[in-house]
Design a protein around this motif. Structure first.
Motif, PDB file in Angstrom:
ATOM      1  N   ASP A   1       5.187   0.021   3.962  1.00 42.74           N
ATOM      2  CA  ASP A   1       5.121  -1.443   3.958  1.00 42.74           C
ATOM      3  C   ASP A   1       6.456  -2.053   3.532  1.00 42.74           C
ATOM      4  N   ILE A   2       7.098  -1.429   2.520  1.00 44.50           N
ATOM      5  CA  ILE A   2       8.397  -1.932   2.055  1.00 44.50           C
ATOM      6  C   ILE A   2       9.324  -0.760   1.756  1.00 44.50           C
ATOM      7  N   PHE A   3      10.611  -1.079   1.661  1.00 44.18           N
ATOM      8  CA  PHE A   3      11.647  -0.082   1.390  1.00 44.18           C
ATOM      9  C   PHE A   3      12.467  -0.553   0.203  1.00 44.18           C
ATOM     10  N   LEU A   4      12.689   0.345  -0.764  1.00 46.76           N
ATOM     11  CA  LEU A   4      13.506   0.033  -1.944  1.00 46.76           C
ATOM     12  C   LEU A   4      14.721   0.948  -1.970  1.00 46.76           C
ATOM     13  N   TRP A   5      15.916   0.356  -1.863  1.00 46.61           N
ATOM     14  CA  TRP A   5      17.160   1.114  -1.996  1.00 46.61           C
ATOM     15  C   TRP A   5      17.507   1.195  -3.478  1.00 46.61           C
ATOM     16  N   ALA A   6      17.582   2.413  -4.007  1.00 46.73           N
ATOM     17  CA  ALA A   6      17.868   2.622  -5.436  1.00 46.73           C
ATOM     18  C   ALA A   6      18.923   3.706  -5.594  1.00 46.73           C
ATOM     19  N   ASN A   7      19.972   3.599  -4.812  1.00 46.31           N
ATOM     20  CA  ASN A   7      20.979   4.663  -4.791  1.00 46.31           C
ATOM     21  C   ASN A   7      22.368   4.097  -5.073  1.00 46.31           C
ATOM     22  N   GLY A   8      22.700   3.985  -6.351  1.00 47.99           N
ATOM     23  CA  GLY A   8      24.055   3.579  -6.731  1.00 47.99           C
ATOM     24  C   GLY A   8      24.174   2.128  -7.149  1.00 47.99           C
ATOM     25  N   ARG A   9      25.198   1.864  -7.977  1.00 51.93           N
ATOM     26  CA  ARG A   9      25.508   0.508  -8.418  1.00 51.93           C
ATOM     27  C   ARG A   9      27.016   0.277  -8.306  1.00 51.93           C
ATOM     28  N   ALA A  10      27.401  -0.994  -8.245  1.00 53.52           N
ATOM     29  CA  ALA A  10      28.807  -1.368  -8.094  1.00 53.52           C
ATOM     30  C   ALA A  10      29.185  -2.368  -9.174  1.00 53.52           C
ATOM     31  N   GLY A  11      30.414  -2.257  -9.687  1.00 53.48           N
ATOM     32  CA  GLY A  11      30.886  -3.166 -10.724  1.00 53.48           C
ATOM     33  C   GLY A  11      31.082  -4.573 -10.205  1.00 53.48           C
ATOM     34  N   ASN A  12      30.756  -5.556 -11.042  1.00 53.44           N
ATOM     35  CA  ASN A  12      30.928  -6.965 -10.667  1.00 53.44           C
ATOM     36  C   ASN A  12      32.357  -7.418 -10.949  1.00 53.44           C
TER      37      ASN A  12
ATOM     38  N   LYS B   1       0.834  -1.199   0.000  1.00 57.45           N
ATOM     39  CA  LYS B   1       0.000   0.000   0.000  1.00 57.45           C
ATOM     40  C   LYS B   1       0.871   1.252   0.000  1.00 57.45           C
ATOM     41  N   ARG B   2       2.075   1.121   0.592  1.00 60.78           N
ATOM     42  CA  ARG B   2       2.973   2.274   0.647  1.00 60.78           C
ATOM     43  C   ARG B   2       4.412   1.790   0.521  1.00 60.78           C
ATOM     44  N   ILE B   3       5.201   2.517  -0.256  1.00 61.00           N
ATOM     45  CA  ILE B   3       6.601   2.170  -0.465  1.00 61.00           C
ATOM     46  C   ILE B   3       7.468   3.406  -0.314  1.00 61.00           C
ATOM     47  N   ILE B   4       8.636   3.225   0.307  1.00 63.40           N
ATOM     48  CA  ILE B   4       9.660   4.267   0.368  1.00 63.40           C
ATOM     49  C   ILE B   4      10.759   3.880  -0.613  1.00 63.40           C
ATOM     50  N   ILE B   5      11.097   4.790  -1.519  1.00 65.27           N
ATOM     51  CA  ILE B   5      12.197   4.564  -2.455  1.00 65.27           C
ATOM     52  C   ILE B   5      13.286   5.568  -2.124  1.00 65.27           C
TER      53      ILE B   5
ATOM     54  N   CYS C   1      -0.024   2.509  -5.380  1.00 66.71           N
ATOM     55  CA  CYS C   1       0.696   2.616  -4.115  1.00 66.71           C
ATOM     56  C   CYS C   1       0.951   4.088  -3.764  1.00 66.71           C
ATOM     57  N   LYS C   2       1.023   4.367  -2.483  1.00 65.29           N
ATOM     58  CA  LYS C   2       1.521   5.651  -2.028  1.00 65.29           C
ATOM     59  C   LYS C   2       3.042   5.574  -2.027  1.00 65.29           C
ATOM     60  N   VAL C   3       3.681   6.520  -2.695  1.00 71.77           N
ATOM     61  CA  VAL C   3       5.131   6.474  -2.897  1.00 71.77           C
ATOM     62  C   VAL C   3       5.798   7.670  -2.242  1.00 71.77           C
ATOM     63  N   ASP C   4       6.790   7.395  -1.386  1.00 76.81           N
ATOM     64  CA  ASP C   4       7.698   8.422  -0.884  1.00 76.81           C
ATOM     65  C   ASP C   4       9.006   8.256  -1.633  1.00 76.81           C
ATOM     66  N   LEU C   5       9.363   9.241  -2.466  1.00 72.11           N
ATOM     67  CA  LEU C   5      10.612   9.208  -3.221  1.00 72.11           C
ATOM     68  C   LEU C   5      11.606  10.127  -2.532  1.00 72.11           C
ATOM     69  N   VAL C   6      12.602   9.533  -1.890  1.00 75.02           N
ATOM     70  CA  VAL C   6      13.564  10.288  -1.089  1.00 75.02           C
ATOM     71  C   VAL C   6      14.821  10.509  -1.916  1.00 75.02           C
ATOM     72  N   ASN C   7      15.176  11.774  -2.103  1.00 72.57           N
ATOM     73  CA  ASN C   7      16.273  12.149  -2.991  1.00 72.57           C
ATOM     74  C   ASN C   7      17.408  12.790  -2.198  1.00 72.57           C
ATOM     75  N   PRO C   8      18.609  12.206  -2.227  1.00 76.30           N
ATOM     76  CA  PRO C   8      19.755  12.843  -1.560  1.00 76.30           C
ATOM     77  C   PRO C   8      20.163  14.158  -2.208  1.00 76.30           C
ATOM     78  N   GLY C   9      19.807  14.385  -3.455  1.00 71.10           N
ATOM     79  CA  GLY C   9      20.148  15.614  -4.178  1.00 71.10           C
ATOM     80  C   GLY C   9      19.031  16.636  -4.116  1.00 71.10           C
TER      81      GLY C   9
END
Length: 463
Positions: free
Chosen positions: A262-273, A176-180, A199-207
């Motif tokens: 309800d859930i949290f999605l981390w979407a801040n950055g990627r790393a090389g394999n 029902k609600r997600i924090i990205i 869904c209700k979306v909270d989009l949290v931006n470091p910038g």
């Protein structure tokens, strides 16, 4: 332990590795590919571009159905679940894997499934598990291992309510609600997807703005559109801690704010394999993001080893990765291949889409280039009225004196497709790359492409 020898070994079966393999094979080299997965396609097919864009398309189709009054005579508005739209993505993934597997089979390129690690700069150990190990010798090697979501140590990604952009594809229930956390490409795309699912979306931006590298007006348009749909965007917020519980997650921000969902999605950055490649044995060192440095021909500091795709950093686009793989393998087979163009188009699959190529207003201003702007708002075009997709605009930046097309920025339905019309004109030499092309050529009516004529006339009228 088996041992085999090839002219070229490629580590990674994503777009970069695939294009490198096919190109080298067609030019007569013996080629082998190593990939950790049992199925080809890389992160692009299994975790990134294909599933997320298929999800986006399914959600967008549902949104169009729900807002079309014509369909109210046969059905009430409906919401699909995340699991339902994910089933469509899984079907597309299977078709992509089957198609790409045929490429390798038809071109007689063997695939070694397992974990690759360097023994030296010419030998790779492939550990397939269950005592299945193979040593591959190669004159040349291409690293195309891609990236994965960055996971900070203080976030428990094993918790069932905590996700990154890979794990989110396993979600079984629609929250029902997600924090990205993170408002780059991945964060903005998933904000659109979950908002479309109701869904209700909270989009949290470091910038301080969404998609900071994009043209400011386009970024602002996306921000306004998401907010109008109910997405709550919080700029200039820094992560402090996350408390996952049985029934919710609680995000604490350094500003003192406390968010629940309800859930949290981390979407801040990627790393090389690269951490398991044993790079040191090949004389290589990755940077702190796990990425490799290369020159303009995609050569690493070890002369016989190349690197392509997301593992070398920006632009980190599947389209660019494919071209990088082809370019690197062309160097290996001594075939001239043009280097990647400077102006690589960007497509961002929010709802609606964003696409861009060339310079932004801020870049032109900083360079003191005298430019002018031509705009076409989709709400004023007949095709957008017909389709009901009237949000957005096409923006052309051009030189005031020469009329040379300098940048194209599009926000709206089919933006990633529309952009390529302007890209083709930008690439023309001589006087063929001016905004006048759009004002002096006839466009089919009604089409979205007609926006180019409208924008060109708008811009020329400013002079």
């Amino acid at each position: 332990m088996k041992k085999e020898s090839f002219d070229l070994v490629i580590i990674g079966a994503g777009p970069a590795g695939e294009s490198a393999a096919m190109n080298a094979k067609k030019h007569g080299l013996s080629v082998a590919v190593v990939d950790l997965r049992k199925n080809v396609g890389g992160n692009c097919t299994h975790k990134g571009t294909i599933p997320s864009k298929t999800l986006r398309h399914s959600v967008h189709s549902m949104m169009k159905f729900n807002r079309n009054p014509m369909f109210r005579n046969i059905s009430d508005p409906t919401l699909l679940t995340f699991r339902q739209v994910m089933e469509t993505a899984e079907d597309v993934i299977k078709k992509q894997v089957n198609m790409r597997a045929r490429f390798y089979s038809r071109n007689d390129v063997p695939i070694f499934h397992g974990l690759a690690s360097f023994q030296d700069n010419h030998h790779i150990l492939v550990d397939g598990g269950q005592d299945e190990q193979t040593i591959l010798h190669a004159d040349k090697i291409i690293i195309a291992t891609g990236t994965r979501p960055y996971q900070p140590a203080d976030v428990d990604f094993t918790h069932p309510r905590v996700f990154d952009s890979d794990k989110i594809l396993t979600l079984n229930e629609t929250p029902k609600r997600i924090i990205i956390y993170g408002a780059g490409v991945i964060g903005c795309e998933y904000a659109s997807i979950f908002n479309g699912l109701g869904c209700k979306v909270d989009l949290v931006n470091p910038g301080d703005k969404l998609l900071s590298y994009m043209d400011a007006e386009i970024s602002d348009a996306l921000s306004y559109h998401l907010r109008s749909l109910g997405v709550l965007i919080r700029h200039n917020e820094s992560f402090l801690s996350l408390e996952p519980n049985d029934d919710k997650v609680v995000l604490n921000l350094e500003s003192g704010k406390l968010l629940k969902a309800d859930i949290f999605l981390w979407a801040n950055g990627r790393a090389g394999n690269t951490e398991k490649l044993n790079l040191a044995a090949a004389g290589l060192t990755a940077n702190k993001r796990g990425q490799l440095d290369v020159d303009e021909l995609y050569r690493t500091t070890t002369p016989n080893i190349y690197a392509v795709g997301d593992v070398i950093g920006p632009p980190a686009l599947a389209s660019a990765s494919y071209d990088q793989g082809r370019c690197a393998s062309s160097q290996i087979v001594d075939k001239a291949h043009p280097l990647l163009i400077e102006d690589i188009p960007t497509g961002i699959y929010t709802i609606p889409e964003i696409s861009s190529v060339g310079k932004t207003e801020s870049e032109l201003t900083a360079a003191k280039i005298p430019y002018e702007i031509g705009k076409a708002y989709f709400k004023d075009t007949a095709r957008a009225k017909i389709t009901g997709e009237d949000a957005g605009m096409l923006k052309l930046l051009f030189h005031r004196e020469t009329l040379e097309l300098l940048g194209i920025h599009c926000f709206g339905d089919q933006a990633a497709e529309i952009l390529h019309i302007g890209q083709a004109i930008m690439a023309q030499e001589g006087k063929g790359n001016t905004i006048e092309y759009f004002a002096t050529h006839t466009f089919n009516y009604p089409t979205m492409a007609e926006a180019y004529r409208v924008a060109a006339l708008n811009g020329l009228n400013r002079l």
